[in-house]
Design a protein around this motif. Structure first.
Motif, short mmCIF file in Angstrom:
data_model
loop_
_atom_site.label_atom_id
_atom_site.label_comp_id
_atom_site.label_asym_id
_atom_site.label_seq_id
_atom_site.Cartn_x
_atom_site.Cartn_y
_atom_site.Cartn_z
N GLY A 216 0.79 -1.23 0.00
CA GLY A 216 0.00 0.00 0.00
C GLY A 216 0.82 1.28 0.00
N ILE A 217 2.06 1.20 -0.44
CA ILE A 217 2.94 2.39 -0.45
C ILE A 217 2.65 3.20 -1.72
CG2 ILE A 217 5.32 3.20 -0.57
CD1 ILE A 217 6.14 0.74 1.04
N LYS A 218 2.19 4.42 -1.53
CA LYS A 218 1.85 5.29 -2.65
C LYS A 218 2.82 6.45 -2.83
CE LYS A 218 -3.06 4.12 -2.37
NZ LYS A 218 -4.45 4.62 -2.20
N LYS A 219 3.73 6.61 -1.89
CA LYS A 219 4.78 7.64 -2.01
C LYS A 219 6.13 6.93 -1.94
CE LYS A 219 2.38 11.60 -1.85
NZ LYS A 219 2.55 12.74 -2.77
N PRO A 220 6.48 6.16 -2.99
CA PRO A 220 7.67 5.30 -2.92
C PRO A 220 8.98 6.07 -2.83
CG PRO A 220 6.83 5.40 -5.16
CD PRO A 220 5.83 6.10 -4.30
N GLU A 221 9.91 5.51 -2.06
CA GLU A 221 11.24 6.07 -1.90
C GLU A 221 12.27 4.95 -2.02
OE1 GLU A 221 11.29 7.88 1.93
OE2 GLU A 221 9.72 9.35 1.45
N MET A 222 13.42 5.25 -2.60
CA MET A 222 14.51 4.28 -2.60
C MET A 222 15.77 4.91 -2.05
SD MET A 222 15.27 3.75 -6.67
CE MET A 222 15.25 5.10 -7.85
N ILE A 223 16.58 4.10 -1.40
CA ILE A 223 17.78 4.56 -0.73
C ILE A 223 18.99 4.08 -1.53
CG2 ILE A 223 19.11 4.46 1.41
CD1 ILE A 223 16.47 4.06 2.89
N VAL A 224 19.77 5.05 -1.99
CA VAL A 224 20.78 4.78 -3.01
C VAL A 224 22.10 5.48 -2.65
CG1 VAL A 224 21.33 5.07 -5.46
CG2 VAL A 224 18.98 4.64 -4.78
N PRO A 225 23.23 4.80 -2.74
CA PRO A 225 24.52 5.47 -2.54
C PRO A 225 24.72 6.57 -3.60
CG PRO A 225 24.79 3.08 -2.54
CD PRO A 225 23.40 3.35 -3.02
N VAL A 226 25.42 7.64 -3.25
CA VAL A 226 25.69 8.70 -4.23
C VAL A 226 26.52 8.17 -5.39
CG1 VAL A 226 25.53 10.58 -2.57
CG2 VAL A 226 27.74 9.47 -2.95
N THR A 227 27.21 7.06 -5.19
CA THR A 227 28.04 6.47 -6.24
C THR A 227 27.28 5.50 -7.13
OG1 THR A 227 28.71 4.84 -4.58
CG2 THR A 227 30.22 6.67 -4.99
N ALA A 228 26.00 5.24 -6.82
CA ALA A 228 25.21 4.32 -7.63
C ALA A 228 25.03 4.89 -9.03
CB ALA A 228 23.86 4.05 -6.99
N HIS A 229 24.79 4.04 -9.99
CA HIS A 229 24.71 4.47 -11.39
C HIS A 229 23.59 5.48 -11.60
CE1 HIS A 229 24.38 4.26 -15.77
NE2 HIS A 229 25.63 3.81 -15.74
N ALA A 230 23.81 6.40 -12.54
CA ALA A 230 22.82 7.44 -12.85
C ALA A 230 21.50 6.86 -13.34
CB ALA A 230 23.39 8.39 -13.90
N ALA A 231 21.48 5.59 -13.72
CA ALA A 231 20.23 4.97 -14.16
C ALA A 231 19.19 4.97 -13.04
CB ALA A 231 20.49 3.54 -14.63
#
Length: 543
Positions: A216-231
Motif C-alpha cells: 500500500g505504499i503510494k509515495k515510494p522512496e529508494m535509498i541509493v549510494p551517491v556512487t550508484a549508477h545514474a540509471a
C-alpha cells in the motif's frame, strides 16, 4: 480521559463559534480554502525534492530573470552550443552527409564502403587498448561467430513467441545460466534487456508496483549510494520514486551503512548497493545492506552491471571477492551486463530476481486494448532476436573455462596497473578497487589536466566529479602485451610534468568538466548536456 476531552471540546467550541454567524456559501468557501491549503501544505512538506533543493532552484530561477545576468547567460550558452557544433563540423568535415533517400538503392559494395568510411574516423585507437571501458573484448573468431548467428536471427522478434519459440528458449537459457552463476536457487528468475540502464529501470519499476500492491505504499522512496549508477536517477524521474542519496566514506568510498539505516522510512521500497560502483570501482558492503533489507523487510538490489561477469568468476581465477549475490538472503535482485565482461555484443543485459513474485511486477499488461490483450516483459515491445541469439552464442562459446581465463588476465592487469599508479608521486587511488576499475585523483594539481595530457597521447579515460577524478576501466584489450606498461609510463611522465607546473589549467573539454563541477546553478549544467546531446544529431543545413 479529561486530558483528551478538554482540548477536543475547546476545538469544537471554537469551530462552532467561527461558523455561527456565517452564511452557508461562506462556510463552504472557508472549508474549501482550508482543505486546499492543507493539501498544498502536505505536498510542500512531502515534495520529492528537499526544501534546500527547492530553495536553490527558486533562487537561481529568479536571479536568471535579471536582464544583465540573463543576457550574459544567453551569450555564454550560445558560445557553448556553437563550440560543440563546430567540434562536430571539424571532425566530420571530410565526410559527406546523406540527408535524403537515394532515388535508386545503393549496392552492397557502396553501402559497405560508406560504413567503413564512417567507422574509421576518430582519434582514439580503441583496438589498441587506449580507451577506458567502452569495448570489452575483440576476437576475429568471436566476431565471425556473432556475425553468422546474427545473420540467421536478425529479423526474429521474441514479442511473438508462437512464431519464434526458439528465441524465447535461448533467452530463458541465458537467464537460467546467469541465475546459477549468481548462486540463485530454483526460484531465481529474470529477463534479458537491452542494457544496464534498462535492467535497473525494470527493477525499480517492479519494486514500485510491488510495494504499491502488496504494502500500500503510494509515495515510494529508494535509498541509493551517491556512487550508484545514474540509471537510478533516471528511474526516479521516469517512475516518480523519491531518491534518498547516501554519502560514502571518503577513504573507502563505500556507502555509509548507518546513514542508510537512518534514511529508512515506511515509504522505503528499495535499498541499493553496487558491486562494484562505476566511479571508483569499489564494492559497497552488500552483506550489511542485505541484513538491513531482512531487518526491515525491504528488497535489496545489487547493481553488478559493470563487474558482475567478473565477480562470478574471480574466485576460480584466484581473486576471491566478498559475497555479493543471491547467497545473501536479503538480496532480491541483481542487474548484470552481458555486453561488458560477458563479452557479448552491445544490446544485452540481465535483470535477475530471487523470486518470480518480483518479476511479475516488472511486466506490463494491458487487458482492454482493441488490439487484444497485450503483455511485455521489459520496456521494449518488439525486441531484437539477433541480440539475444548473439548473447546466447557468445556465452556458450566461451564456457566457464574461457571466462575464468579472461577474468584472471583482466584482474591481474588491473592489479598491476593499480600497483604502478600507487607508486607515482602526486596522485592517489580512491578506495580499494574490487574488480577492474582504478580511479585516481591528485592533491598536487588539477587531475583534469592529467586527463587532458593523456588525451594528447591517445588515451581516453572516464572523468569523475565530486570529488574530481579520472578512472581507467581495464578490459581484455588492456591485457595485450605492452599496453599496461605504456599506460603507466605515460601517466608517470605526464604527472612529472604537471608537478613541475602544478598551476597548469585544464584545457578544452577537460576545462568544461572542471567549470561545470563548480557551477552552483545545476540547471545550467543540464543545458550544457542538452547542447552536447544535440550535437550528436548534427547534420549540415541546406545552403
Amino acid at each position: 480521559m479529561d486530558l483528551i476531552k478538554t482540548p477536543v471540546n475547546n476545538i469544537r467550541i471554537g469551530i462552532n463559534a467561527r461558523f455561527a454567524s456565517k452564511e452557508p456559501w461562506q462556510i463552504i468557501a472557508i472549508t474549501t480554502s482550508t482543505v486546499l491549503f492543507s493539501v498544498w501544505l502536505y505536498e510542500f512538506i512531502f515534495d520529492d525534492e528537499s526544501l534546500k533543493q527547492r530553495a536553490k532552484k527558486t533562487f537561481f530561477k529568479y536571479v536568471r530573470l535579471i536582464p544583465s545576468i540573463k543576457n550574459e547567460i544567453d551569450t555564454q550558452m550560445n558560445k557553448v552550443c556553437e563550440t560543440l557544433e563546430n567540434d562536430v563540423k571539424e571532425r566530420t568535415k571530410h565526410l559527406k552527409y546523406i540527408k535524403e533517400l537515394p532515388n535508386k538503392g545503393l549496392s552492397k559494395e557502396n553501402v559497405m564502403s560508406i560504413v567503413d568510411e564512417n567507422l574509421k574516423f576518430g582519434q582514439f585507437k580503441w583496438k589498441d587498448g587506449r580507451v577506458s571501458g567502452a569495448v570489452y573484448y575483440v576476437s576475429p573468431d568471436l566476431v565471425n561467430l556473432i556475425t553468422d548467428v546474427y545473420s540467421k536471427t536478425s529479423y526474429t522478434n521474441p514479442l511473438h513467441p508462437d512464431i519464434f519459440p526458439g528465441l524465447c528458449k535461448m533467452e530463458a537459457e541465458v537467464v537460467r545460466i546467469a541465475a546459477n552463476l549468481f548462486h540463485g536457487n530454483d526460484n531465481a528468475c529474470g529477463t534479458m534487456t537491452t542494457g544496464g540502464t534498462e535492467s535497473i529501470l525494470m527493477a525499480c519499476k517492479a519494486y514500485r508496483d510491488y510495494a504499491r500492491e502488496e504494502k500500500g505504499i503510494k509515495k515510494p522512496e529508494m535509498i541509493v549510494p551517491v556512487t550508484a549508477h545514474a540509471a537510478f536517477d533516471k528511474a526516479s524521474q521516469y517512475f516518480k520514486i523519491r531518491m534518498h542519496y547516501i554519502s560514502v566514506d571518503p577513504v573507502t568510498t563505500q556507502v555509509d551503512i548507518k546513514a542508510m539505516k537512518r534514511a529508512i522510512s515506511s515509504n522505503t521500497i528499495l535499498l541499493v548497493g553496487s558491486a562494484p560502483n562505476f566511479p571508483y570501482g569499489t564494492m559497497d558492503d552488500i552483506s550489511a545492506i542485505s541484513e538491513l533489507g531482512l531487518s526491515y523487510n525491504i528488497p535489496v538490489h545489487v547493481d553488478a552491471c559493470l563487474g558482475g561477469f567478473l565477480t562470478v568468476f574471480m574466485a576460480d581465477a584466484g581473486y576471491p571477492v566478498p559475497v555479493c549475490d543471491f547467497r545473501l538472503p536479503g538480496v532480491t535482485s541483481i542487474s548484470a551486463d552481458t555486453h561488458k565482461y560477458g563479452f557479448t555484443p552491445k544490446g544485452s543485459s540481465l535483470i535477475l530476481y530471487s523470486d518470480a513474485k518480483y518479476r511479475h511486477y516488472q511486466y506490463t499488461v494491458t487487458t482492454d486494448w482493441p488490439g487484444g490483450v497485450y503483455g511485455s516483459p521489459t520496456i521494449s515491445g518488439s525486441r531484437a532476436g539477433g541480440a539475444i541469439a548473439a548473447c546466447w552464442a557468445t556465452m556458450l562459446n566461451f564456457g566457464k573455462e574461457g571466462y575464468v581465463k579472461a577474468t584472471r588476465e583482466i584482474i591481474h592487469t588491473t592489479r598491476y596497473i593499480e600497483k604502478g599508479l600507487r607508486g607515482i608521486k602526486g596522485i592517489f587511488i580512491y578506495g580499494q578497487p574490487a574488480t577492474s576499475v582504478v580511479s585516481m585523483g591528485s592533491k598536487e594539481f588539477d587531475i583534469y589536466s592529467l586527463s587532458g595530457a593523456l588525451i594528447k597521447l591517445g588515451w581516453n579515460l572516464n572523468v569523475l566529479q565530486y570529488p574530481s577524478g579520472i578512472h581507467l576501466c581495464v578490459t581484455q584489450l588492456h591485457t595485450q602485451p605492452g599496453v599496461a606498461d605504456q599506460f603507466l609510463n605515460d601517466v608517470r611522465n605526464c604527472v612529472a610534468n604537471l608537478i613541475q607546473q602544478p598551476a597548469t589549467p585544464a584545457e578544452g573539454k577537460m576545462a568544461l568538466y572542471g567549470a561545470a563541477q563548480n557551477i552552483p546553478d545545476r540547471s545550467l549544467v543540464v543545458t550544457f548536456v542538452r547542447y552536447f546531446l544535440d550535437s550528436m544529431y548534427y547534420t549540415p543545413k541546406n545552403e
